[in-house]
Motif scaffolding. Structure first.
Motif, mmCIF file in Angstrom:
data_model
loop_
_atom_site.group_PDB
_atom_site.id
_atom_site.type_symbol
_atom_site.label_atom_id
_atom_site.label_comp_id
_atom_site.label_asym_id
_atom_site.label_seq_id
_atom_site.Cartn_x
_atom_site.Cartn_y
_atom_site.Cartn_z
ATOM 1 N N SER A 206 -90.540 -69.514 43.238
ATOM 2 C CA SER A 206 -90.955 -68.115 43.354
ATOM 3 C C SER A 206 -92.304 -68.017 44.084
ATOM 4 O O SER A 206 -93.040 -68.995 44.204
ATOM 5 N N LYS A 207 -92.605 -66.831 44.541
ATOM 6 C CA LYS A 207 -93.891 -66.555 45.186
ATOM 7 C C LYS A 207 -94.431 -65.246 44.617
ATOM 8 O O LYS A 207 -93.730 -64.227 44.615
ATOM 9 N N ASN A 208 -95.644 -65.278 44.142
ATOM 10 C CA ASN A 208 -96.241 -64.063 43.584
ATOM 11 C C ASN A 208 -96.323 -62.967 44.642
ATOM 12 O O ASN A 208 -96.871 -63.182 45.725
ATOM 13 N N SER B 58 -94.917 -64.287 31.579
ATOM 14 C CA SER B 58 -95.934 -64.549 32.599
ATOM 15 C C SER B 58 -96.770 -63.316 32.938
ATOM 16 O O SER B 58 -97.737 -63.418 33.697
ATOM 17 N N THR C 256 -92.274 -60.556 42.055
ATOM 18 C CA THR C 256 -92.191 -62.013 41.970
ATOM 19 C C THR C 256 -90.796 -62.474 41.569
ATOM 20 O O THR C 256 -90.236 -63.416 42.143
ATOM 21 N N LYS D 188 -95.247 -71.419 47.638
ATOM 22 C CA LYS D 188 -94.401 -71.045 46.517
ATOM 23 C C LYS D 188 -94.780 -71.833 45.263
ATOM 24 O O LYS D 188 -95.384 -72.899 45.332
ATOM 25 N N GLN D 189 -94.377 -71.289 44.116
ATOM 26 C CA GLN D 189 -94.591 -71.968 42.845
ATOM 27 C C GLN D 189 -93.571 -73.104 42.693
ATOM 28 O O GLN D 189 -92.649 -73.257 43.506
ATOM 29 N N ASP D 190 -93.736 -73.888 41.632
ATOM 30 C CA ASP D 190 -92.815 -75.006 41.388
ATOM 31 C C ASP D 190 -91.373 -74.551 41.188
ATOM 32 O O ASP D 190 -90.434 -75.283 41.508
ATOM 33 N N ASP D 191 -91.194 -73.326 40.665
ATOM 34 C CA ASP D 191 -89.836 -72.817 40.445
ATOM 35 C C ASP D 191 -89.263 -72.110 41.666
ATOM 36 O O ASP D 191 -88.186 -71.524 41.607
ATOM 37 N N GLU E 130 -99.132 -64.835 48.310
ATOM 38 C CA GLU E 130 -99.780 -66.138 48.395
ATOM 39 C C GLU E 130 -99.144 -66.956 49.508
ATOM 40 O O GLU E 130 -98.073 -66.603 50.022
#
Length: 315
Positions: A161-163, A238, A194, A156-159, A153
Protein backbone atom coordinates in the motif's frame (compact mmCIF):
# COMPACT_ATOMS: atom_id res chain seq x y z
CA UNK A 1 1.21 65.69 -48.35
CA UNK A 2 1.81 68.99 -46.47
CA UNK A 3 -1.93 69.31 -45.96
CA UNK A 4 -2.11 65.82 -44.42
CA UNK A 5 0.82 66.62 -42.10
CA UNK A 6 -0.91 69.83 -41.02
CA UNK A 7 -4.08 67.89 -40.19
CA UNK A 8 -2.11 65.32 -38.20
CA UNK A 9 -0.25 68.05 -36.26
CA UNK A 10 -3.55 69.77 -35.53
CA UNK A 11 -5.14 66.53 -34.31
CA UNK A 12 -2.11 65.79 -32.14
CA UNK A 13 -2.26 69.32 -30.69
CA UNK A 14 -5.93 68.91 -29.79
CA UNK A 15 -5.20 65.47 -28.27
CA UNK A 16 -2.38 66.91 -26.13
CA UNK A 17 -4.71 69.66 -24.89
CA UNK A 18 -7.36 67.11 -23.88
CA UNK A 19 -4.85 64.55 -22.56
CA UNK A 20 -1.67 66.41 -21.48
CA UNK A 21 1.45 64.41 -20.67
CA UNK A 22 0.95 64.82 -16.93
CA UNK A 23 -2.55 63.34 -17.20
CA UNK A 24 -1.32 60.48 -19.34
CA UNK A 25 1.49 59.84 -16.88
CA UNK A 26 -0.92 59.74 -13.96
CA UNK A 27 -3.19 57.29 -15.77
CA UNK A 28 -0.37 54.91 -16.76
CA UNK A 29 1.47 55.03 -13.46
CA UNK A 30 -1.84 54.66 -11.64
CA UNK A 31 -2.49 51.48 -13.59
CA UNK A 32 0.99 50.17 -12.93
CA UNK A 33 0.56 51.10 -9.26
CA UNK A 34 -2.54 48.91 -9.21
CA UNK A 35 -0.55 46.07 -10.69
CA UNK A 36 2.08 46.55 -8.00
CA UNK A 37 -0.53 45.67 -5.36
CA UNK A 38 -0.82 42.20 -6.90
CA UNK A 39 2.44 40.56 -5.94
CA UNK A 40 3.60 37.20 -7.20
CA UNK A 41 6.02 35.81 -4.64
CA UNK A 42 8.16 32.73 -5.32
CA UNK A 43 9.14 31.46 -1.89
CA UNK A 44 11.90 28.86 -1.59
CA UNK A 45 11.30 28.18 2.08
CA UNK A 46 13.89 25.47 2.43
CA UNK A 47 16.08 23.07 0.48
CA UNK A 48 18.06 21.00 2.98
CA UNK A 49 20.47 18.14 2.39
CA UNK A 50 22.09 15.79 4.89
CA UNK A 51 24.46 13.01 3.82
CA UNK A 52 27.06 10.83 5.48
CA UNK A 53 28.73 7.59 4.51
CA UNK A 54 30.88 5.26 6.63
CA UNK A 55 32.91 2.46 5.06
CA UNK A 56 34.82 0.04 7.28
CA UNK A 57 37.16 -2.52 5.72
CA UNK A 58 39.07 -4.44 8.38
CA UNK A 59 39.79 -8.01 9.44
CA UNK A 60 37.79 -9.72 12.18
CA UNK A 61 40.52 -9.08 14.79
CA UNK A 62 39.69 -5.37 14.80
CA UNK A 63 36.01 -6.11 15.42
CA UNK A 64 36.83 -8.72 18.07
CA UNK A 65 38.77 -6.25 20.20
CA UNK A 66 36.43 -3.31 19.52
CA UNK A 67 39.15 -1.09 18.10
CA UNK A 68 37.92 2.49 17.96
CA UNK A 69 36.22 3.36 14.61
CA UNK A 70 36.87 -0.15 13.26
CA UNK A 71 34.13 -2.12 15.02
CA UNK A 72 31.03 -0.67 13.39
CA UNK A 73 29.11 -1.45 10.22
CA UNK A 74 29.13 0.21 6.82
CA UNK A 75 26.45 2.92 7.05
CA UNK A 76 24.89 5.45 4.71
CA UNK A 77 22.61 8.18 6.04
CA UNK A 78 20.87 10.59 3.66
CA UNK A 79 17.90 12.95 3.78
CA UNK A 80 16.42 15.68 1.61
CA UNK A 81 13.78 18.29 2.37
CA UNK A 82 12.31 20.66 -0.23
CA UNK A 83 9.67 23.27 0.60
CA UNK A 84 8.39 25.64 -2.11
CA UNK A 85 5.48 28.09 -2.21
CA UNK A 86 3.97 30.34 -4.89
CA UNK A 87 1.95 33.23 -3.42
CA UNK A 88 -0.45 35.50 -5.32
CA UNK A 89 -0.87 38.42 -2.94
CA UNK A 90 -3.95 40.46 -3.97
CA UNK A 91 -5.25 43.62 -2.33
CA UNK A 92 -7.88 41.78 -0.26
CA UNK A 93 -6.78 38.13 -0.39
CA UNK A 94 -3.93 35.70 -0.91
CA UNK A 95 -3.77 32.51 -2.97
CA UNK A 96 -0.97 30.11 -2.01
CA UNK A 97 0.24 26.95 -3.76
CA UNK A 98 2.77 24.84 -1.90
CA UNK A 99 4.88 21.76 -2.56
CA UNK A 100 6.59 20.01 0.35
CA UNK A 101 8.69 16.85 0.01
CA UNK A 102 10.99 14.99 2.38
CA UNK A 103 12.79 11.69 2.24
CA UNK A 104 15.24 10.13 4.67
CA UNK A 105 17.08 6.81 4.47
CA UNK A 106 19.55 4.83 6.59
CA UNK A 107 21.34 1.88 4.94
CA UNK A 108 23.19 -0.59 7.18
CA UNK A 109 25.53 -3.08 5.50
CA UNK A 110 26.99 -5.44 8.15
CA UNK A 111 29.87 -7.65 7.03
CA UNK A 112 28.17 -10.98 7.75
CA UNK A 113 24.51 -10.00 7.60
CA UNK A 114 22.00 -8.83 5.03
CA UNK A 115 21.79 -5.16 4.14
CA UNK A 116 18.90 -3.31 5.81
CA UNK A 117 17.21 -0.11 4.66
CA UNK A 118 15.26 2.03 7.10
CA UNK A 119 13.25 5.05 6.00
CA UNK A 120 13.32 7.91 8.49
CA UNK A 121 10.96 10.14 6.44
CA UNK A 122 8.81 9.77 3.32
CA UNK A 123 6.33 12.50 2.55
CA UNK A 124 4.97 14.48 -0.42
CA UNK A 125 2.34 17.17 0.10
CA UNK A 126 0.78 19.51 -2.46
CA UNK A 127 -1.66 22.12 -1.20
CA UNK A 128 -3.52 25.12 -2.54
CA UNK A 129 -5.37 27.67 -0.42
CA UNK A 130 -7.28 30.94 -0.36
CA UNK A 131 -7.12 33.41 2.56
CA UNK A 132 -9.34 36.50 2.80
CA UNK A 133 -7.82 39.64 4.34
CA UNK A 134 -10.36 40.85 6.88
CA UNK A 135 -8.32 42.48 9.65
CA UNK A 136 -5.15 44.29 8.61
CA UNK A 137 -2.42 45.06 11.14
CA UNK A 138 0.85 46.96 10.97
CA UNK A 139 2.52 43.57 10.63
CA UNK A 140 0.29 40.92 9.13
CA UNK A 141 -3.38 40.22 8.52
CA UNK A 142 -6.10 37.88 9.79
CA UNK A 143 -8.96 36.24 7.93
CA UNK A 144 -10.91 33.10 7.06
CA UNK A 145 -9.33 30.55 4.75
CA UNK A 146 -10.01 27.36 2.84
CA UNK A 147 -7.31 24.88 1.74
CA UNK A 148 -7.16 21.73 -0.34
CA UNK A 149 -4.34 19.22 0.16
CA UNK A 150 -3.05 15.97 -1.29
CA UNK A 151 -0.53 13.86 0.66
CA UNK A 152 1.32 10.77 -0.50
CA UNK A 153 4.79 9.17 -0.33
CA UNK A 154 7.59 8.05 -2.64
CA UNK A 155 7.73 4.35 -1.75
CA UNK A 156 5.18 1.68 -0.91
CA UNK A 157 4.72 0.01 2.45
CA UNK A 158 5.66 -3.63 3.09
CA UNK A 159 2.08 -4.69 2.34
CA UNK A 160 2.16 -2.94 -1.05
CA UNK A 161 0.00 0.00 0.00
CA UNK A 162 0.94 3.66 -0.31
CA UNK A 163 -0.33 6.33 2.05
CA UNK A 164 -2.66 8.70 0.18
CA UNK A 165 -4.90 11.38 1.66
CA UNK A 166 -7.13 14.15 0.35
CA UNK A 167 -7.82 16.91 2.88
CA UNK A 168 -9.84 20.08 2.95
CA UNK A 169 -9.48 22.65 5.70
CA UNK A 170 -11.50 25.71 6.65
CA UNK A 171 -10.85 28.08 9.51
CA UNK A 172 -9.07 31.24 10.59
CA UNK A 173 -5.51 32.17 9.62
CA UNK A 174 -3.00 34.89 10.56
CA UNK A 175 -0.15 35.66 8.11
CA UNK A 176 2.93 37.89 7.73
CA UNK A 177 3.48 38.90 11.34
CA UNK A 178 6.75 40.29 12.60
CA UNK A 179 7.64 37.01 14.30
CA UNK A 180 4.75 34.75 13.28
CA UNK A 181 4.75 33.92 9.56
CA UNK A 182 1.60 31.82 9.87
CA UNK A 183 -0.81 30.63 12.54
CA UNK A 184 -4.10 28.90 11.85
CA UNK A 185 -6.92 26.97 13.47
CA UNK A 186 -9.21 24.87 11.30
CA UNK A 187 -11.67 22.07 10.93
CA UNK A 188 -10.40 19.27 8.68
CA UNK A 189 -12.09 16.73 6.46
CA UNK A 190 -9.88 13.85 5.35
CA UNK A 191 -10.44 11.15 2.75
CA UNK A 192 -8.09 8.22 3.33
CA UNK A 193 -7.30 6.50 0.00
CA UNK A 194 -4.60 4.20 1.38
CA UNK A 195 -6.84 1.13 1.47
CA UNK A 196 -10.04 0.16 -0.30
CA UNK A 197 -12.73 1.03 0.44
CA UNK A 198 -11.66 4.56 1.33
CA UNK A 199 -12.66 6.13 4.63
CA UNK A 200 -13.62 9.63 5.71
CA UNK A 201 -12.35 11.28 8.89
CA UNK A 202 -12.95 14.55 10.69
CA UNK A 203 -10.41 16.48 12.75
CA UNK A 204 -9.47 19.82 14.25
CA UNK A 205 -6.02 21.24 13.55
CA UNK A 206 -3.73 24.10 14.56
CA UNK A 207 -0.46 25.04 12.85
CA UNK A 208 2.41 27.48 13.27
CA UNK A 209 5.37 28.89 11.35
CA UNK A 210 7.44 31.43 13.29
CA UNK A 211 10.90 32.93 13.63
CA UNK A 212 13.01 34.64 16.27
CA UNK A 213 15.92 36.74 14.93
CA UNK A 214 18.97 36.64 17.19
CA UNK A 215 21.09 38.93 15.03
CA UNK A 216 21.47 39.73 11.32
CA UNK A 217 22.95 36.31 10.54
CA UNK A 218 21.32 33.96 13.06
CA UNK A 219 17.66 33.15 13.65
CA UNK A 220 15.53 30.44 15.25
CA UNK A 221 12.84 28.88 13.03
CA UNK A 222 9.81 27.02 14.40
CA UNK A 223 7.33 24.99 12.37
CA UNK A 224 4.70 22.52 13.51
CA UNK A 225 1.09 21.39 13.67
CA UNK A 226 -1.28 19.44 15.91
CA UNK A 227 -4.22 17.42 14.55
CA UNK A 228 -6.84 15.74 16.73
CA UNK A 229 -9.22 13.34 15.00
CA UNK A 230 -12.84 13.44 16.16
CA UNK A 231 -14.75 11.14 13.78
CA UNK A 232 -14.35 8.19 11.40
CA UNK A 233 -16.58 6.58 8.79
CA UNK A 234 -15.11 3.11 9.46
CA UNK A 235 -12.72 1.44 11.90
CA UNK A 236 -9.11 0.68 11.00
CA UNK A 237 -6.39 -0.01 13.54
CA UNK A 238 -3.92 2.11 11.55
CA UNK A 239 -6.06 5.26 11.82
CA UNK A 240 -4.47 8.08 13.79
CA UNK A 241 -6.12 9.39 16.93
CA UNK A 242 -3.86 12.41 17.21
CA UNK A 243 -0.76 13.66 15.44
CA UNK A 244 1.73 16.26 16.65
CA UNK A 245 4.82 17.44 14.75
CA UNK A 246 7.33 20.17 15.61
CA UNK A 247 10.70 21.13 14.17
CA UNK A 248 13.06 23.78 15.51
CA UNK A 249 16.24 24.81 13.75
CA UNK A 250 18.93 27.45 14.14
CA UNK A 251 19.79 29.03 10.79
CA UNK A 252 23.31 30.47 10.68
CA UNK A 253 23.73 32.43 7.47
CA UNK A 254 26.77 31.70 5.32
CA UNK A 255 26.09 33.66 2.13
CA UNK A 256 23.13 34.70 -0.06
CA UNK A 257 20.49 32.37 1.38
CA UNK A 258 22.88 29.52 2.15
CA UNK A 259 22.86 28.54 5.83
CA UNK A 260 24.30 26.08 8.28
CA UNK A 261 21.41 24.72 10.36
CA UNK A 262 21.43 22.48 13.47
CA UNK A 263 17.90 21.16 14.03
CA UNK A 264 15.63 18.95 16.10
CA UNK A 265 12.50 17.40 14.62
CA UNK A 266 9.88 15.58 16.68
CA UNK A 267 6.69 13.67 15.98
CA UNK A 268 4.27 12.17 18.49
CA UNK A 269 1.26 10.17 17.34
CA UNK A 270 -1.09 7.45 18.45
CA UNK A 271 -3.07 5.02 16.31
CA UNK A 272 -6.40 3.41 17.21
CA UNK A 273 -4.82 -0.05 17.40
CA UNK A 274 -2.23 0.90 20.04
CA UNK A 275 -2.50 1.60 23.77
CA UNK A 276 0.53 3.89 23.92
CA UNK A 277 1.84 6.84 21.96
CA UNK A 278 4.65 6.52 19.42
CA UNK A 279 7.42 9.09 19.12
CA UNK A 280 10.22 10.00 16.73
CA UNK A 281 12.93 12.49 17.72
CA UNK A 282 15.50 13.33 15.07
CA UNK A 283 18.46 15.69 15.54
CA UNK A 284 21.11 16.70 13.06
CA UNK A 285 22.83 19.43 11.10
CA UNK A 286 21.77 20.53 7.62
CA UNK A 287 23.13 22.64 4.83
CA UNK A 288 20.13 24.54 3.52
CA UNK A 289 19.15 27.22 1.03
CA UNK A 290 16.18 29.60 1.23
CA UNK A 291 15.15 32.64 -0.79
CA UNK A 292 12.13 34.74 -1.83
CA UNK A 293 11.55 36.46 -5.17
CA UNK A 294 8.85 39.12 -5.64
CA UNK A 295 8.34 38.52 -9.37
CA UNK A 296 5.82 41.29 -10.06
CA UNK A 297 7.84 43.84 -8.11
CA UNK A 298 10.87 43.14 -10.32
CA UNK A 299 8.76 43.65 -13.44
CA UNK A 300 7.33 46.83 -11.91
CA UNK A 301 10.82 48.30 -11.52
CA UNK A 302 11.56 47.65 -15.20
CA UNK A 303 8.26 49.25 -16.24
CA UNK A 304 8.94 52.35 -14.15
CA UNK A 305 12.33 52.85 -15.83
CA UNK A 306 10.82 52.54 -19.32
CA UNK A 307 7.98 54.91 -18.45
CA UNK A 308 10.43 57.56 -17.20
CA UNK A 309 12.38 57.31 -20.46
CA UNK A 310 9.15 57.65 -22.45
CA UNK A 311 7.89 60.74 -20.61
CA UNK A 312 11.27 62.46 -20.91
CA UNK A 313 11.29 61.82 -24.67
CA UNK A 314 7.87 63.41 -25.30
CA UNK A 315 8.21 66.48 -23.08
Amino acid sequence: ENLNNTKEDSSLSILKQIFPNSYLEDVITGFIGGVEETLLKIDIRRIAIDFSNTTINVSDEYRKFGTNKFSGDNTTVASLIADFALEHNLANSRITNRLYAEYGLIILNPKYEATTRNETADNVIFSTGYTRKVLLFENGFLGPFIDGEYQSEFTKQDDGSKNQYLRYKAGLRFLDGKYIDEFYFAGVGEIDLTYKPSSIKGAIEAGLRAKTPINDDIRLIYQGFMRQYVGYSRFRESDLLHNFSLSVRLDVSINNGLAFSPFISTRFARIRGANSMGSNIFTGISLLFSSSINAISNIQGTQDAKLNEYFQSIQ
